[in-house]
Design a protein around this motif. Structure first.
Motif, PDB file in Angstrom:
ATOM      1  N   TYR A  32       0.953  -1.109   0.275  1.00 12.54           N
ATOM      2  CA  TYR A  32       0.250   0.094  -0.011  1.00 12.54           C
ATOM      3  C   TYR A  32       1.012   1.100   0.059  1.00 12.54           C
ATOM      4  O   TYR A  32      -0.099   2.414  -0.688  1.00 12.54           O
ATOM      5  CB  TYR A  32      -1.156   0.022   1.396  1.00 12.54           C
ATOM      6  N   GLY A  33       1.850   0.884   0.567  1.00 12.28           N
ATOM      7  CA  GLY A  33       3.123   2.286   0.085  1.00 12.28           C
ATOM      8  C   GLY A  33       3.544   2.374  -0.730  1.00 12.28           C
ATOM      9  O   GLY A  33       3.448   3.556  -1.111  1.00 12.28           O
ATOM     10  N   VAL A  34       4.092   1.583  -1.590  1.00 11.13           N
ATOM     11  CA  VAL A  34       4.285   1.731  -2.982  1.00 11.13           C
ATOM     12  C   VAL A  34       3.477   2.280  -3.566  1.00 11.13           C
ATOM     13  O   VAL A  34       3.777   3.171  -4.787  1.00 11.13           O
ATOM     14  CB  VAL A  34       4.547   0.499  -3.214  1.00 11.13           C
ATOM     15  N   PHE A  35       2.174   1.754  -4.059  1.00 12.16           N
ATOM     16  CA  PHE A  35       0.384   2.635  -4.264  1.00 12.16           C
ATOM     17  C   PHE A  35       0.758   3.732  -3.962  1.00 12.16           C
ATOM     18  O   PHE A  35       0.297   4.461  -5.130  1.00 12.16           O
ATOM     19  CB  PHE A  35      -0.173   1.174  -4.504  1.00 12.16           C
ATOM     20  N   GLY A  36       0.618   3.561  -2.330  1.00 11.77           N
ATOM     21  CA  GLY A  36       0.915   5.332  -2.268  1.00 11.77           C
ATOM     22  C   GLY A  36       1.511   6.353  -2.697  1.00 11.77           C
ATOM     23  O   GLY A  36       0.928   7.751  -3.546  1.00 11.77           O
ATOM     24  N   VAL A  37       2.925   5.762  -3.006  1.00 11.66           N
ATOM     25  CA  VAL A  37       3.666   7.074  -4.006  1.00 11.66           C
ATOM     26  C   VAL A  37       3.698   7.035  -5.015  1.00 11.66           C
ATOM     27  O   VAL A  37       3.717   8.209  -5.840  1.00 11.66           O
ATOM     28  CB  VAL A  37       4.714   6.814  -3.321  1.00 11.66           C
ATOM     29  N   LEU A  38       2.537   5.983  -5.900  1.00 13.84           N
ATOM     30  CA  LEU A  38       2.392   5.657  -7.142  1.00 13.84           C
ATOM     31  C   LEU A  38       1.390   6.779  -7.441  1.00 13.84           C
ATOM     32  O   LEU A  38       1.677   8.344  -8.397  1.00 13.84           O
ATOM     33  CB  LEU A  38       2.217   4.329  -7.388  1.00 13.84           C
ATOM     34  N   ASP A  39       0.685   7.559  -6.605  1.00 14.90           N
ATOM     35  CA  ASP A  39      -0.801   7.692  -6.930  1.00 14.90           C
ATOM     36  C   ASP A  39      -0.685   8.922  -6.204  1.00 14.90           C
ATOM     37  O   ASP A  39      -0.717   9.591  -6.577  1.00 14.90           O
ATOM     38  CB  ASP A  39      -1.241   7.116  -5.863  1.00 14.90           C
ATOM     39  N   ILE A  40       0.147   9.712  -6.075  1.00 14.23           N
ATOM     40  CA  ILE A  40       0.646  10.821  -5.229  1.00 14.23           C
ATOM     41  C   ILE A  40       1.957  11.355  -6.187  1.00 14.23           C
ATOM     42  O   ILE A  40       1.627  12.589  -6.686  1.00 14.23           O
ATOM     43  CB  ILE A  40       2.053  10.982  -3.301  1.00 14.23           C
ATOM     44  N   ALA A  41       2.614  10.475  -6.634  1.00 13.05           N
ATOM     45  CA  ALA A  41       3.186  10.906  -8.266  1.00 13.05           C
ATOM     46  C   ALA A  41       2.226  11.254  -9.267  1.00 13.05           C
ATOM     47  O   ALA A  41       2.872  12.456 -10.395  1.00 13.05           O
ATOM     48  CB  ALA A  41       4.592  10.285  -8.661  1.00 13.05           C
ATOM     49  N   LEU A  42       1.808  10.564  -9.405  1.00 10.18           N
ATOM     50  CA  LEU A  42       0.879  10.527 -10.440  1.00 10.18           C
ATOM     51  C   LEU A  42      -0.564  11.424 -10.320  1.00 10.18           C
ATOM     52  O   LEU A  42      -0.380  12.985 -11.384  1.00 10.18           O
ATOM     53  CB  LEU A  42      -0.587   9.347 -11.043  1.00 10.18           C
ATOM     54  N   GLN A  43      -0.422  12.584  -9.210  1.00 12.06           N
ATOM     55  CA  GLN A  43      -1.320  13.291  -8.246  1.00 12.06           C
ATOM     56  C   GLN A  43      -0.374  14.772  -8.958  1.00 12.06           C
ATOM     57  O   GLN A  43      -1.120  15.723  -9.473  1.00 12.06           O
ATOM     58  CB  GLN A  43      -1.699  13.341  -7.382  1.00 12.06           C
ATOM     59  N   LEU A  44       0.722  14.989  -8.853  1.00  8.44           N
ATOM     60  CA  LEU A  44       2.084  15.325  -8.705  1.00  8.44           C
ATOM     61  C   LEU A  44       2.076  15.710 -10.156  1.00  8.44           C
ATOM     62  O   LEU A  44       1.762  17.237 -11.193  1.00  8.44           O
ATOM     63  CB  LEU A  44       3.169  15.608  -8.353  1.00  8.44           C
ATOM     64  N   LEU A  45       1.903  14.564 -11.139  1.00 15.40           N
ATOM     65  CA  LEU A  45       2.603  15.049 -12.856  1.00 15.40           C
ATOM     66  C   LEU A  45       1.033  16.103 -12.724  1.00 15.40           C
ATOM     67  O   LEU A  45       0.769  16.492 -13.882  1.00 15.40           O
ATOM     68  CB  LEU A  45       2.247  13.879 -13.214  1.00 15.40           C
ATOM     69  N   PHE A  46       0.178  15.393 -12.519  1.00 11.83           N
ATOM     70  CA  PHE A  46      -1.549  15.662 -13.150  1.00 11.83           C
ATOM     71  C   PHE A  46      -1.478  17.192 -12.632  1.00 11.83           C
ATOM     72  O   PHE A  46      -1.844  17.922 -13.745  1.00 11.83           O
ATOM     73  CB  PHE A  46      -2.389  15.325 -12.415  1.00 11.83           C
ATOM     74  N   PHE A  47      -1.126  17.370 -11.854  1.00  7.62           N
ATOM     75  CA  PHE A  47      -1.366  19.593 -11.104  1.00  7.62           C
ATOM     76  C   PHE A  47      -0.446  19.910 -11.718  1.00  7.62           C
ATOM     77  O   PHE A  47      -0.771  21.010 -12.091  1.00  7.62           O
ATOM     78  CB  PHE A  47      -1.689  19.053  -9.623  1.00  7.62           C
ATOM     79  N   ILE A  48       0.789  19.391 -11.483  1.00  8.14           N
ATOM     80  CA  ILE A  48       1.787  19.973 -12.700  1.00  8.14           C
ATOM     81  C   ILE A  48       1.306  20.568 -14.329  1.00  8.14           C
ATOM     82  O   ILE A  48       1.440  21.293 -14.551  1.00  8.14           O
ATOM     83  CB  ILE A  48       2.957  19.427 -12.907  1.00  8.14           C
ATOM     84  N   ILE A  49       1.128  19.523 -14.876  1.00  7.35           N
ATOM     85  CA  ILE A  49      -0.206  19.958 -15.822  1.00  7.35           C
ATOM     86  C   ILE A  49      -0.864  20.958 -16.265  1.00  7.35           C
ATOM     87  O   ILE A  49      -1.039  21.748 -16.774  1.00  7.35           O
ATOM     88  CB  ILE A  49      -0.834  18.603 -16.500  1.00  7.35           C
ATOM     89  N   LEU A  50      -1.741  20.422 -14.956  1.00  5.10           N
ATOM     90  CA  LEU A  50      -2.896  21.401 -14.522  1.00  5.10           C
ATOM     91  C   LEU A  50      -2.454  23.184 -14.778  1.00  5.10           C
ATOM     92  O   LEU A  50      -3.443  23.489 -15.203  1.00  5.10           O
ATOM     93  CB  LEU A  50      -3.942  21.410 -13.674  1.00  5.10           C
ATOM     94  N   VAL A  51      -1.407  23.437 -13.594  1.00  5.50           N
ATOM     95  CA  VAL A  51      -1.481  24.444 -13.508  1.00  5.50           C
ATOM     96  C   VAL A  51      -0.109  25.316 -14.641  1.00  5.50           C
ATOM     97  O   VAL A  51      -0.625  26.454 -15.195  1.00  5.50           O
ATOM     98  CB  VAL A  51      -0.415  24.569 -12.218  1.00  5.50           C
ATOM     99  N   GLN A  52       0.276  24.205 -14.960  1.00  2.00           N
ATOM    100  CA  GLN A  52       1.198  24.059 -16.952  1.00  2.00           C
ATOM    101  C   GLN A  52      -0.081  25.050 -17.273  1.00  2.00           C
ATOM    102  O   GLN A  52      -0.197  26.029 -18.058  1.00  2.00           O
ATOM    103  CB  GLN A  52       2.037  23.644 -17.396  1.00  2.00           C
ATOM    104  N   ILE A  53      -1.425  24.451 -17.989  1.00  2.00           N
ATOM    105  CA  ILE A  53      -2.282  24.955 -18.840  1.00  2.00           C
ATOM    106  C   ILE A  53      -2.655  26.465 -18.204  1.00  2.00           C
ATOM    107  O   ILE A  53      -2.492  27.183 -19.284  1.00  2.00           O
ATOM    108  CB  ILE A  53      -3.313  23.887 -19.254  1.00  2.00           C
ATOM    109  N   VAL A  54      -2.818  26.740 -17.364  1.00  2.27           N
ATOM    110  CA  VAL A  54      -3.064  27.717 -16.536  1.00  2.27           C
ATOM    111  C   VAL A  54      -2.796  29.042 -16.335  1.00  2.27           C
ATOM    112  O   VAL A  54      -3.331  30.278 -17.232  1.00  2.27           O
ATOM    113  CB  VAL A  54      -3.945  27.339 -15.031  1.00  2.27           C
TER     114      VAL A  54
END
Length: 189
Positions: A99-121
């Motif tokens: 669960y820790g490994v998958f939590g890290v993967l999930d947080i990494a994907l959230q970061l990627l999403f927000f980086i792209i979203l903020v870049q668009i804005v």
């Protein structure tokens, strides 16, 4: 109600620190400016637990293994603490690590999403800004977006690659990773 507040604060604290560690890894992979004030903050906060780990574990193929291991440990400890607060600890520690490994993967994907979203804005409201946070977002977003931009070049001045990148992140985050996690958790360890 107090338990819910404590669980919420513990969850936020561990996820925030994991996010900082992952941002540090992403900054290294993107070769971001480490003299940026935001970068300096991330380095200063993550250095104390990383220094001893770096003496024990070397990096590999340009990947900061000590930081990645620290992110997994922090996320796993956060999960264990949350489960302990609920009074439901089990003796299968391997499950918490998964669960820790998958939590890290999930947080990494959230970061990627927000980086792209903020870049668009930013491209809409401040395309020529040189603010430190804008510069860091651009530096982190460039390696993420490059493969998608090569796959789908801008058409008539419109760049559709961020939508495809966000779609890929959502597919990974909401379909692929949960199914892999479910298969791992259901299989005998």
């Amino acid at each position: 109600m107090i338990n819910q507040i404590i669980e919420f604060l513990v969850s936020i604290a561990f996820e925030f620190f994991t996010m900082l560690i992952l941002l540090r890894i992403m900054m290294q992979l993107a070769r971001a400016d480490f003299y940026n004030p935001i970068s300096q903050f991330i380095i200063t906060v993550t250095n104390p637990p990383l220094k001893p780990l770096r003496r024990l574990i070397p990096g590999l193929w340009g990947i900061d293994l000590p930081a990645l291991l620290l992110a997994i440990v922090v996320q796993t400890l956060g999960i264990v603490l949350l489960v302990a607060l609920k009074g439901a600890l089990t003796s299968n520690f391997m499950l918490y690590i998964i669960y820790g490994v998958f939590g890290v993967l999930d947080i990494a994907l959230q970061l990627l999403f927000f980086i792209i979203l903020v870049q668009i804005v930013i491209s809409w409201i401040a395309p020529n800004s040189y603010h430190p946070i804008v510069m860091l977002i651009r530096q982190l977003g460039e390696p993420i977006m490059a493969p998608f931009t090569r796959l789908i070049p801008p058409v008539g001045g419109l760049d559709f690659s961020p939508m495809i990148a966000i779609l890929a992140i959502h597919i990974l985050q909401n379909i692929v990773l949960p199914n892999i996690l479910l298969n791992l958790v259901q299989s005998p360890l």
